[in-house]
Design a protein around this motif. Structure first.
Motif, PDB file in Angstrom:
ATOM      1  N   SER A 139       0.303   3.395  -5.398  1.00  0.00           N
ATOM      2  CA  SER A 139       0.438   4.486  -6.358  1.00  0.00           C
ATOM      3  C   SER A 139       1.771   4.496  -7.099  1.00  0.00           C
ATOM      4  O   SER A 139       1.922   5.231  -8.076  1.00  0.00           O
ATOM      5  N   LEU A 140       2.742   3.694  -6.668  1.00  0.00           N
ATOM      6  CA  LEU A 140       4.044   3.674  -7.324  1.00  0.00           C
ATOM      7  C   LEU A 140       4.031   2.872  -8.621  1.00  0.00           C
ATOM      8  O   LEU A 140       5.024   2.872  -9.354  1.00  0.00           O
ATOM      9  N   LYS A 141       2.924   2.198  -8.917  1.00  0.00           N
ATOM     10  CA  LYS A 141       2.795   1.445 -10.165  1.00  0.00           C
ATOM     11  C   LYS A 141       1.700   2.059 -11.035  1.00  0.00           C
ATOM     12  O   LYS A 141       0.704   2.575 -10.509  1.00  0.00           O
ATOM     13  N   ASN A 142       1.897   2.003 -12.352  1.00  0.00           N
ATOM     14  CA  ASN A 142       0.871   2.476 -13.293  1.00  0.00           C
ATOM     15  C   ASN A 142       0.000   1.318 -13.749  1.00  0.00           C
ATOM     16  O   ASN A 142      -0.348   1.209 -14.919  1.00  0.00           O
ATOM     17  N   CYS A 143      -0.341   0.481 -12.839  1.00  0.00           N
ATOM     18  CA  CYS A 143      -1.096  -0.737 -13.129  1.00  0.00           C
ATOM     19  C   CYS A 143      -2.595  -0.463 -12.972  1.00  0.00           C
ATOM     20  O   CYS A 143      -2.992   0.104 -11.943  1.00  0.00           O
ATOM     21  N   PRO A 144      -3.446  -0.772 -13.946  1.00  0.00           N
ATOM     22  CA  PRO A 144      -3.242  -1.659 -15.092  1.00  0.00           C
ATOM     23  C   PRO A 144      -2.789  -0.979 -16.382  1.00  0.00           C
ATOM     24  O   PRO A 144      -2.956  -1.544 -17.458  1.00  0.00           O
ATOM     25  N   GLY A 145      -2.242   0.215 -16.319  1.00  0.00           N
ATOM     26  CA  GLY A 145      -1.693   0.832 -17.518  1.00  0.00           C
ATOM     27  C   GLY A 145      -2.463   2.054 -17.976  1.00  0.00           C
ATOM     28  O   GLY A 145      -3.489   2.432 -17.406  1.00  0.00           O
ATOM     29  N   PHE A 146      -1.940   2.667 -19.033  1.00  0.00           N
ATOM     30  CA  PHE A 146      -2.471   3.943 -19.516  1.00  0.00           C
ATOM     31  C   PHE A 146      -3.567   3.778 -20.561  1.00  0.00           C
ATOM     32  O   PHE A 146      -4.279   4.733 -20.872  1.00  0.00           O
ATOM     33  N   LYS A 147      -3.713   2.610 -21.151  1.00  0.00           N
ATOM     34  CA  LYS A 147      -4.627   2.433 -22.281  1.00  0.00           C
ATOM     35  C   LYS A 147      -5.934   1.734 -21.900  1.00  0.00           C
ATOM     36  O   LYS A 147      -6.806   1.581 -22.746  1.00  0.00           O
ATOM     37  N   VAL A 148      -6.059   1.315 -20.657  1.00  0.00           N
ATOM     38  CA  VAL A 148      -7.258   0.575 -20.245  1.00  0.00           C
ATOM     39  C   VAL A 148      -8.404   1.545 -19.989  1.00  0.00           C
ATOM     40  O   VAL A 148      -8.252   2.507 -19.231  1.00  0.00           O
ATOM     41  N   ASP A 149      -9.545   1.278 -20.593  1.00  0.00           N
ATOM     42  CA  ASP A 149     -10.749   2.098 -20.403  1.00  0.00           C
ATOM     43  C   ASP A 149     -11.612   1.433 -19.340  1.00  0.00           C
ATOM     44  O   ASP A 149     -12.393   0.530 -19.625  1.00  0.00           O
ATOM     45  N   MET A 150     -11.459   1.889 -18.093  1.00  0.00           N
ATOM     46  CA  MET A 150     -12.196   1.274 -16.997  1.00  0.00           C
ATOM     47  C   MET A 150     -13.699   1.512 -17.120  1.00  0.00           C
ATOM     48  O   MET A 150     -14.505   0.650 -16.754  1.00  0.00           O
ATOM     49  N   ASP A 151     -14.087   2.687 -17.633  1.00  0.00           N
ATOM     50  CA  ASP A 151     -15.521   2.956 -17.818  1.00  0.00           C
ATOM     51  C   ASP A 151     -16.125   1.987 -18.820  1.00  0.00           C
ATOM     52  O   ASP A 151     -17.234   1.474 -18.632  1.00  0.00           O
ATOM     53  N   LYS A 152     -15.401   1.712 -19.899  1.00  0.00           N
ATOM     54  CA  LYS A 152     -15.875   0.755 -20.895  1.00  0.00           C
ATOM     55  C   LYS A 152     -15.995  -0.636 -20.286  1.00  0.00           C
ATOM     56  O   LYS A 152     -16.992  -1.340 -20.504  1.00  0.00           O
ATOM     57  N   LEU A 153     -14.978  -1.036 -19.519  1.00  0.00           N
ATOM     58  CA  LEU A 153     -15.002  -2.360 -18.890  1.00  0.00           C
ATOM     59  C   LEU A 153     -16.209  -2.499 -17.975  1.00  0.00           C
ATOM     60  O   LEU A 153     -16.938  -3.505 -18.029  1.00  0.00           O
ATOM     61  N   ILE A 154     -16.470  -1.492 -17.154  1.00  0.00           N
ATOM     62  CA  ILE A 154     -17.576  -1.580 -16.203  1.00  0.00           C
ATOM     63  C   ILE A 154     -18.919  -1.524 -16.923  1.00  0.00           C
ATOM     64  O   ILE A 154     -19.880  -2.193 -16.532  1.00  0.00           O
ATOM     65  N   LEU A 175     -16.371   2.070  -7.759  1.00  0.00           N
ATOM     66  CA  LEU A 175     -15.863   1.978  -6.390  1.00  0.00           C
ATOM     67  C   LEU A 175     -15.403   0.573  -6.046  1.00  0.00           C
ATOM     68  O   LEU A 175     -14.575   0.386  -5.155  1.00  0.00           O
ATOM     69  N   HIS A 176     -15.957  -0.412  -6.722  1.00  0.00           N
ATOM     70  CA  HIS A 176     -15.697  -1.810  -6.378  1.00  0.00           C
ATOM     71  C   HIS A 176     -14.921  -2.567  -7.456  1.00  0.00           C
ATOM     72  O   HIS A 176     -14.548  -3.716  -7.243  1.00  0.00           O
ATOM     73  N   ILE A 177     -14.703  -1.936  -8.606  1.00  0.00           N
ATOM     74  CA  ILE A 177     -13.849  -2.487  -9.657  1.00  0.00           C
ATOM     75  C   ILE A 177     -12.776  -1.435  -9.888  1.00  0.00           C
ATOM     76  O   ILE A 177     -13.049  -0.367 -10.453  1.00  0.00           O
ATOM     77  N   ILE A 178     -11.558  -1.710  -9.435  1.00  0.00           N
ATOM     78  CA  ILE A 178     -10.547  -0.655  -9.343  1.00  0.00           C
ATOM     79  C   ILE A 178      -9.241  -1.083 -10.005  1.00  0.00           C
ATOM     80  O   ILE A 178      -9.001  -2.260 -10.252  1.00  0.00           O
ATOM     81  N   GLY A 179      -8.401  -0.093 -10.285  1.00  0.00           N
ATOM     82  CA  GLY A 179      -7.061  -0.362 -10.770  1.00  0.00           C
ATOM     83  C   GLY A 179      -6.098  -0.553  -9.614  1.00  0.00           C
ATOM     84  O   GLY A 179      -6.260   0.048  -8.542  1.00  0.00           O
ATOM     85  N   HIS A 180      -5.067  -1.360  -9.824  1.00  0.00           N
ATOM     86  CA  HIS A 180      -4.082  -1.632  -8.783  1.00  0.00           C
ATOM     87  C   HIS A 180      -3.427  -0.349  -8.272  1.00  0.00           C
ATOM     88  O   HIS A 180      -3.108  -0.217  -7.078  1.00  0.00           O
ATOM     89  N   HIS A 181      -3.245   0.626  -9.168  1.00  0.00           N
ATOM     90  CA  HIS A 181      -2.590   1.879  -8.773  1.00  0.00           C
ATOM     91  C   HIS A 181      -3.376   2.647  -7.717  1.00  0.00           C
ATOM     92  O   HIS A 181      -2.817   3.515  -7.039  1.00  0.00           O
ATOM     93  N   ILE A 218       0.859  -1.197   0.000  1.00  0.00           N
ATOM     94  CA  ILE A 218       0.000   0.000   0.000  1.00  0.00           C
ATOM     95  C   ILE A 218       0.891   1.242   0.000  1.00  0.00           C
ATOM     96  O   ILE A 218       1.823   1.347   0.803  1.00  0.00           O
ATOM     97  N   HIS A 219       0.583   2.175  -0.914  1.00  0.00           N
ATOM     98  CA  HIS A 219       1.323   3.442  -0.953  1.00  0.00           C
ATOM     99  C   HIS A 219       0.401   4.532  -1.478  1.00  0.00           C
ATOM    100  O   HIS A 219      -0.114   4.453  -2.589  1.00  0.00           O
ATOM    101  N   ASP A 220       0.157   5.557  -0.680  1.00  0.00           N
ATOM    102  CA  ASP A 220      -0.717   6.679  -1.042  1.00  0.00           C
ATOM    103  C   ASP A 220      -1.989   6.217  -1.743  1.00  0.00           C
ATOM    104  O   ASP A 220      -2.289   6.640  -2.871  1.00  0.00           O
ATOM    105  N   PRO A 221      -2.763   5.359  -1.123  1.00  0.00           N
ATOM    106  CA  PRO A 221      -3.971   4.839  -1.788  1.00  0.00           C
ATOM    107  C   PRO A 221      -5.002   5.932  -2.028  1.00  0.00           C
ATOM    108  O   PRO A 221      -5.187   6.835  -1.206  1.00  0.00           O
ATOM    109  N   THR A 222      -5.671   5.850  -3.180  1.00  0.00           N
ATOM    110  CA  THR A 222      -6.765   6.772  -3.500  1.00  0.00           C
ATOM    111  C   THR A 222      -8.120   6.077  -3.478  1.00  0.00           C
ATOM    112  O   THR A 222      -9.145   6.731  -3.673  1.00  0.00           O
ATOM    113  N   TRP A 223      -8.118   4.784  -3.245  1.00  0.00           N
ATOM    114  CA  TRP A 223      -9.366   4.022  -3.199  1.00  0.00           C
ATOM    115  C   TRP A 223     -10.110   4.350  -1.910  1.00  0.00           C
ATOM    116  O   TRP A 223      -9.603   4.098  -0.815  1.00  0.00           O
TER     117      TRP A 223
END
Length: 245
Positions: A146-161, A136-142, A74-79
């Motif tokens: 916060s030190l990782k850009n996971c799951p990346g810059f190209k993933v459309d989370m709104d589209k996935l949800i 709120l319940h489907i989130i990116g690892h970052h 855990i590092h500077d979580p925004t969740w």
């Protein structure tokens, strides 16, 4: 859905007193085959519950009732829903999340097969564990680390949800629309959104009794009270048909 077991030794049996309450989306930073090998090595000390390949393959590394080792740092979580003890210490998110890895790296575009398979898998997990299918319940690892850009810059989370919630899309990623011009009147205060579903951000808000012009509609938006029809406007806004007459 065909799920191939590729069992990892890296997990904690059970979840202590917790249960899955959220799903964490990861990128593998490599191939599905390489991730299989890494997760199956006791030396790696990492795992996730599932991995999804570019062609929609699904590999399961850890049972959902057990704790995978995918988001323990855990590092500077925004969740907003991250848990703490009464004295303010973080509770390991692994105990109350499910981890899903995706083939590629932080610059990779997801294939249509990855979006479709991931959405189907997530939908089933949400139903199985009564997890709300929202941002709120489907989130990116970052959002946890916060030190990782996971799951990346190209993933459309709104589209996935949106896909998790039942939106059907063409292979080019565009929602099927029917062009038909008309006007309707709002029944209540109504949100205009960036897409056909409540997972999309609100772009504007109009009061009851306001006339809205639309350029067409889709029947494949998020289903609300059994109704998946959403109108779209010339400006690119969307609104649910159940809020107008």
């Amino acid at each position: 859905m065909n799920i191939t077991p590729v069992l990892s030794p890296n997990f904690t049996q059970g979840r202590r007193t917790y249960r899955p309450e959220a799903i964490v989306i990861h990128v593998m930073d490599g191939t599905l085959k390489g991730t299989d090998s890494w997760f199956c090595s006791a030396l790696s000390q990492v795992s996730a519950h599932y991995g999804i390949g570019k062609n929609g393959e699904v590999h399961q590394y850890v049972d959902e009732i057990d704790t995978a080792w995918h988001a323990g740092r855990i590092h500077d979580p925004t969740w907003p829903l991250i848990k703490k003890t009464s004295d303010g210490m973080y509770i390991n998110p692994n105990y109350y999340t499910i981890g899903v890895e995706h083939e590629g790296n932080e610059q990779s575009e997801w294939t249509d097969a990855m979006y479709a398979t991931s959405a189907e898998l997530i939908r089933k997990m949400c139903q199985r564990w009564s997890i709300p299918a929202d941002r709120l319940h489907i989130i990116g690892h970052h959002e946890i680390y916060s030190l990782k850009n996971c799951p990346g810059f190209k993933v459309d989370m709104d589209k996935l949800i949106a896909l998790v919630n039942g939106s059907t899309q063409h292979v080019n990623g565009q929602i099927s629309k029917t062009e038909k011009f008309g006007k309707v009147t709002t029944l209540t205060r109504l949100n205009l959104r960036a897409g056909p579903g409540k997972v999309y951000k609100i772009t504007n808000m109009v009061n009851a009794g306001i006339q809205l012009a639309y350029d067409g509609f889709t029947m494949q938006g998020e289903t609300v009270n059994g109704n998946g029809k959403w109108f779209y406007t010339e400006e690119g806004n969307w609104f649910w048909s159940g809020g107008v007459k």
